[in-house]
Scaffold this motif. Sequence first.
Motif, PDB file in Angstrom:
ATOM      1  N   MET A   1     -20.274  11.802 -22.778  1.00  0.00           N
ATOM      2  CA  MET A   1     -19.423  12.919 -23.171  1.00  0.00           C
ATOM      3  C   MET A   1     -19.664  13.216 -24.650  1.00  0.00           C
ATOM      4  SD  MET A   1     -15.385  13.148 -22.623  1.00  0.00           S
ATOM      5  CE  MET A   1     -14.406  13.381 -24.052  1.00  0.00           C
ATOM      6  N   ASN A   2     -19.936  14.454 -24.981  1.00  0.00           N
ATOM      7  CA  ASN A   2     -20.173  14.892 -26.354  1.00  0.00           C
ATOM      8  C   ASN A   2     -18.969  15.634 -26.894  1.00  0.00           C
ATOM      9  OD1 ASN A   2     -22.647  13.892 -26.994  1.00  0.00           O
ATOM     10  ND2 ASN A   2     -23.794  15.653 -26.245  1.00  0.00           N
ATOM     11  N   ALA A   3     -17.890  14.926 -27.103  1.00  0.00           N
ATOM     12  CA  ALA A   3     -16.684  15.568 -27.633  1.00  0.00           C
ATOM     13  C   ALA A   3     -16.758  15.627 -29.153  1.00  0.00           C
ATOM     14  CB  ALA A   3     -15.445  14.786 -27.206  1.00  0.00           C
ATOM     15  N   SER A   4     -16.233  16.688 -29.709  1.00  0.00           N
ATOM     16  CA  SER A   4     -16.144  16.772 -31.165  1.00  0.00           C
ATOM     17  C   SER A   4     -15.012  15.866 -31.630  1.00  0.00           C
ATOM     18  CB  SER A   4     -15.875  18.216 -31.597  1.00  0.00           C
ATOM     19  OG  SER A   4     -14.548  18.568 -31.281  1.00  0.00           O
ATOM     20  N   LYS A   5     -14.950  15.609 -32.939  1.00  0.00           N
ATOM     21  CA  LYS A   5     -13.875  14.758 -33.456  1.00  0.00           C
ATOM     22  C   LYS A   5     -12.509  15.362 -33.173  1.00  0.00           C
ATOM     23  CE  LYS A   5     -13.288  16.327 -38.136  1.00  0.00           C
ATOM     24  NZ  LYS A   5     -13.293  16.027 -39.527  1.00  0.00           N
ATOM     25  N   ASP A   6     -12.436  16.693 -33.108  1.00  0.00           N
ATOM     26  CA  ASP A   6     -11.156  17.340 -32.845  1.00  0.00           C
ATOM     27  C   ASP A   6     -10.696  17.111 -31.415  1.00  0.00           C
ATOM     28  OD1 ASP A   6     -11.412  18.204 -35.412  1.00  0.00           O
ATOM     29  OD2 ASP A   6     -11.899  20.273 -34.895  1.00  0.00           O
ATOM     30  N   ASP A   7     -11.646  16.875 -30.508  1.00  0.00           N
ATOM     31  CA  ASP A   7     -11.307  16.643 -29.111  1.00  0.00           C
ATOM     32  C   ASP A   7     -11.163  15.162 -28.802  1.00  0.00           C
ATOM     33  OD1 ASP A   7     -11.420  19.372 -28.590  1.00  0.00           O
ATOM     34  OD2 ASP A   7     -13.561  19.307 -28.168  1.00  0.00           O
ATOM     35  N   ASP A   8     -11.508  14.291 -29.724  1.00  0.00           N
ATOM     36  CA  ASP A   8     -11.478  12.853 -29.517  1.00  0.00           C
ATOM     37  C   ASP A   8     -10.043  12.369 -29.653  1.00  0.00           C
ATOM     38  OD1 ASP A   8     -11.701  10.119 -29.529  1.00  0.00           O
ATOM     39  OD2 ASP A   8     -13.409  10.075 -30.903  1.00  0.00           O
ATOM     40  N   ARG A  10      -8.831   9.530 -29.791  1.00  0.00           N
ATOM     41  CA  ARG A  10      -8.664   8.381 -30.671  1.00  0.00           C
ATOM     42  C   ARG A  10      -8.501   8.815 -32.118  1.00  0.00           C
ATOM     43  NH1 ARG A  10     -13.867   5.398 -28.751  1.00  0.00           N
ATOM     44  NH2 ARG A  10     -14.407   7.574 -28.642  1.00  0.00           N
ATOM     45  N   ARG A  11      -8.857  10.034 -32.441  1.00  0.00           N
ATOM     46  CA  ARG A  11      -8.733  10.532 -33.809  1.00  0.00           C
ATOM     47  C   ARG A  11      -7.737  11.678 -33.924  1.00  0.00           C
ATOM     48  NH1 ARG A  11     -15.045  10.389 -35.591  1.00  0.00           N
ATOM     49  NH2 ARG A  11     -15.302   8.191 -35.195  1.00  0.00           N
ATOM     50  N   SER A  12      -6.973  11.878 -32.895  1.00  0.00           N
ATOM     51  CA  SER A  12      -5.970  12.934 -32.954  1.00  0.00           C
ATOM     52  C   SER A  12      -4.597  12.305 -33.164  1.00  0.00           C
ATOM     53  CB  SER A  12      -5.984  13.779 -31.682  1.00  0.00           C
ATOM     54  OG  SER A  12      -5.568  13.020 -30.565  1.00  0.00           O
ATOM     55  N   PHE A  13      -3.743  13.045 -33.835  1.00  0.00           N
ATOM     56  CA  PHE A  13      -2.407  12.573 -34.172  1.00  0.00           C
ATOM     57  C   PHE A  13      -1.432  13.681 -33.805  1.00  0.00           C
ATOM     58  CE2 PHE A  13       0.932  11.773 -37.467  1.00  0.00           C
ATOM     59  CZ  PHE A  13       1.308  10.500 -37.054  1.00  0.00           C
ATOM     60  N   PRO A  14      -0.946  13.682 -32.558  1.00  0.00           N
ATOM     61  CA  PRO A  14       0.012  14.723 -32.168  1.00  0.00           C
ATOM     62  C   PRO A  14       1.389  14.435 -32.751  1.00  0.00           C
ATOM     63  CG  PRO A  14      -0.466  13.285 -30.305  1.00  0.00           C
ATOM     64  CD  PRO A  14      -1.310  12.802 -31.459  1.00  0.00           C
ATOM     65  N   VAL A  15       2.016  15.464 -33.296  1.00  0.00           N
ATOM     66  CA  VAL A  15       3.331  15.345 -33.925  1.00  0.00           C
ATOM     67  C   VAL A  15       4.322  16.183 -33.125  1.00  0.00           C
ATOM     68  CG1 VAL A  15       4.655  15.788 -36.028  1.00  0.00           C
ATOM     69  CG2 VAL A  15       2.273  15.014 -36.196  1.00  0.00           C
ATOM     70  N   SER A  16       5.397  15.555 -32.683  1.00  0.00           N
ATOM     71  CA  SER A  16       6.436  16.276 -31.937  1.00  0.00           C
ATOM     72  C   SER A  16       7.376  16.975 -32.917  1.00  0.00           C
ATOM     73  CB  SER A  16       7.235  15.294 -31.070  1.00  0.00           C
ATOM     74  OG  SER A  16       8.023  14.444 -31.905  1.00  0.00           O
ATOM     75  N   TRP A  17       8.183  17.894 -32.380  1.00  0.00           N
ATOM     76  CA  TRP A  17       9.183  18.564 -33.216  1.00  0.00           C
ATOM     77  C   TRP A  17      10.146  17.542 -33.815  1.00  0.00           C
ATOM     78  CZ3 TRP A  17       8.474  23.158 -35.055  1.00  0.00           C
ATOM     79  CH2 TRP A  17       7.752  24.100 -34.326  1.00  0.00           C
ATOM     80  N   GLU A  18      10.552  16.557 -32.995  1.00  0.00           N
ATOM     81  CA  GLU A  18      11.495  15.543 -33.471  1.00  0.00           C
ATOM     82  C   GLU A  18      10.881  14.723 -34.604  1.00  0.00           C
ATOM     83  OE1 GLU A  18      10.687  16.011 -30.250  1.00  0.00           O
ATOM     84  OE2 GLU A  18      12.557  16.829 -29.459  1.00  0.00           O
ATOM     85  N   GLU A  19       9.605  14.325 -34.439  1.00  0.00           N
ATOM     86  CA  GLU A  19       8.946  13.547 -35.481  1.00  0.00           C
ATOM     87  C   GLU A  19       8.779  14.366 -36.759  1.00  0.00           C
ATOM     88  OE1 GLU A  19       4.914  10.922 -36.273  1.00  0.00           O
ATOM     89  OE2 GLU A  19       5.236  11.813 -34.312  1.00  0.00           O
ATOM     90  N   SER A 142      -6.042   8.915 -42.020  1.00  0.00           N
ATOM     91  CA  SER A 142      -7.454   8.871 -42.380  1.00  0.00           C
ATOM     92  C   SER A 142      -8.035  10.285 -42.430  1.00  0.00           C
ATOM     93  CB  SER A 142      -8.240   8.018 -41.389  1.00  0.00           C
ATOM     94  OG  SER A 142      -8.199   8.588 -40.096  1.00  0.00           O
ATOM     95  N   GLN A 143      -9.092  10.427 -43.184  1.00  0.00           N
ATOM     96  CA  GLN A 143      -9.714  11.741 -43.371  1.00  0.00           C
ATOM     97  C   GLN A 143     -10.211  12.320 -42.048  1.00  0.00           C
ATOM     98  OE1 GLN A 143      -9.584  12.941 -46.638  1.00  0.00           O
ATOM     99  NE2 GLN A 143     -10.045  14.907 -45.708  1.00  0.00           N
ATOM    100  N   ASP A 144     -10.634  11.466 -41.116  1.00  0.00           N
ATOM    101  CA  ASP A 144     -11.195  11.959 -39.854  1.00  0.00           C
ATOM    102  C   ASP A 144     -10.143  12.152 -38.762  1.00  0.00           C
ATOM    103  OD1 ASP A 144     -10.687   9.290 -39.350  1.00  0.00           O
ATOM    104  OD2 ASP A 144     -12.645   8.883 -38.458  1.00  0.00           O
ATOM    105  N   THR A 145      -8.873  12.056 -39.109  1.00  0.00           N
ATOM    106  CA  THR A 145      -7.798  12.288 -38.142  1.00  0.00           C
ATOM    107  C   THR A 145      -7.431  13.767 -38.119  1.00  0.00           C
ATOM    108  OG1 THR A 145      -6.890  10.075 -38.432  1.00  0.00           O
ATOM    109  CG2 THR A 145      -5.395  11.743 -37.570  1.00  0.00           C
ATOM    110  N   TRP A 146      -7.316  14.319 -36.929  1.00  0.00           N
ATOM    111  CA  TRP A 146      -6.880  15.705 -36.766  1.00  0.00           C
ATOM    112  C   TRP A 146      -5.426  15.684 -36.352  1.00  0.00           C
ATOM    113  CZ3 TRP A 146      -9.055  20.081 -38.285  1.00  0.00           C
ATOM    114  CH2 TRP A 146      -8.452  21.273 -37.900  1.00  0.00           C
ATOM    115  N   ILE A 147      -4.559  16.266 -37.173  1.00  0.00           N
ATOM    116  CA  ILE A 147      -3.131  16.300 -36.878  1.00  0.00           C
ATOM    117  C   ILE A 147      -2.828  17.556 -36.069  1.00  0.00           C
ATOM    118  CG2 ILE A 147      -0.796  16.386 -37.841  1.00  0.00           C
ATOM    119  CD1 ILE A 147      -1.908  14.926 -40.298  1.00  0.00           C
ATOM    120  N   TYR A 148      -2.194  17.344 -34.919  1.00  0.00           N
ATOM    121  CA  TYR A 148      -1.743  18.459 -34.087  1.00  0.00           C
ATOM    122  C   TYR A 148      -0.244  18.614 -34.310  1.00  0.00           C
ATOM    123  CZ  TYR A 148      -6.198  18.401 -31.676  1.00  0.00           C
ATOM    124  OH  TYR A 148      -7.530  18.468 -31.384  1.00  0.00           O
TER     125      TYR A 148
END
Length: 168
Positions: A1-8, A10-19, A142-148
């Motif tokens: 699988m050739n996922a970009s870092k944004d699709d990975d 393991r490097r995504s950080f989803p943030v809920s409204w509550e958080e 981390s710099q390579d983390t994508w925050i959602y």
Amino acid sequence: MNASKDDDPRRSFPVSWEELHRTGRALAWRLLDVGPFEGIIGITRGGLVPAAIVARELELRMIDTIGVSSYAGYDGPRGELKVVKPPSLTQDGAGWLIVDDLVDTGETAKVVRAMLPKAHFATIYAKPAGRPLVDTFVTEVSQDTWIYFPWDLEPRPVDPIIGLRPPI
């Protein structure tokens, strides 16, 4: 699988409204001893919700915005930074609080700092490249983390974490 870092995942950080709300309040706690502030300047668009949370917690009624654009589109390449809406209630930021959701590379922060050098700059999240440009933040990632952020998400099923581990 050739996922970009944004699709990975393991490097995504989803943030809920509550958080986001809890962390926005934590930012306000950190700012209590820094103020008082004349007002707050939210960096559009990501800083608007955190700025609203902080403004409520610190009872700030003077609210302004600064709009800085660097993207051609949602997934487009970064372009030249443009101030699309300057702040209107201060000239140098003295006594004012700037709030954004995140400092990433620091490019937006550099532009805003140059316009408002006397303001206190606060973000909820900070990445290493941009962290030296803000005065106050809550969480470093981390710099390579994508925050959602919550406005980037919609509820959907996800695979269990165990499935994310690379095969041995």
